[in-house]
Scaffold this motif. Structure first.
Motif, PDB file in Angstrom:
ATOM      1  N   ARG A  72      -7.661   2.911  -2.675  1.00  0.00           N
ATOM      2  CA  ARG A  72      -7.989   1.483  -2.728  1.00  0.00           C
ATOM      3  C   ARG A  72      -6.757   0.691  -2.325  1.00  0.00           C
ATOM      4  N   ARG A  74      -4.386  -2.431  -1.865  1.00  0.00           N
ATOM      5  CA  ARG A  74      -4.068  -3.705  -2.510  1.00  0.00           C
ATOM      6  C   ARG A  74      -3.643  -4.696  -1.429  1.00  0.00           C
ATOM      7  N   GLU A  76      -0.976  -6.089  -0.673  1.00  0.00           N
ATOM      8  CA  GLU A  76       0.333  -5.815  -0.065  1.00  0.00           C
ATOM      9  C   GLU A  76       0.216  -4.872   1.134  1.00  0.00           C
TER      10      GLU A  76
END
Length: 108
Positions: A72, A74, A76
């Motif tokens: 998954r 993020r 960033e």
């Protein structure tokens, strides 16, 4: 990046409700990707997915043949380089797998 690791797939359900053993259809480890809108627009999300796919492909040999891995992304990840993604994935797999040796690969 967040990793979700399942070392052994559960049996698959057929239309008749019967369980089919996962071993017979293992075929090697599988990886899936979740790259949500928080990461960026569709162009950015697809770019992140392509980079993650390339990085995960290099690390699949560390996983048992019956494993499922979900990566998954993020937010960033949108500005991360491929090398940063590679380091993050490797560190995450080190934590998830512990000091397990790589599983022997069996091919039929």
């Amino acid at each position: 990046m967040v990793l979700h690791f399942l070392p052994v797939r559960p049996p698959a359900r057929t239309a008749g409700g019967l369980d089919v053993p996962a071993d017979g259809a293992a075929g090697g480890p599988r990886a899936g990707f979740v790259v949500g809108r928080a990461v960026g627009n569709s162009v950015v999300r697809h770019r992140v997915t392509r980079r993650l796919r390339a990085v995960v492909r290099e690390e699949l040999g560390r996983l048992p043949d019956t494993a499922d891995l979900v990566v998954r992304a993020r937010p960033e990840a949108a500005t991360a380089t491929s090398e940063q993604l590679r380091r993050d994935l490797s560190a995450g797999l080190d934590r998830v797998l512990g000091d397990r040796p790589p599983a022997p690969r069996t091919r039929s």
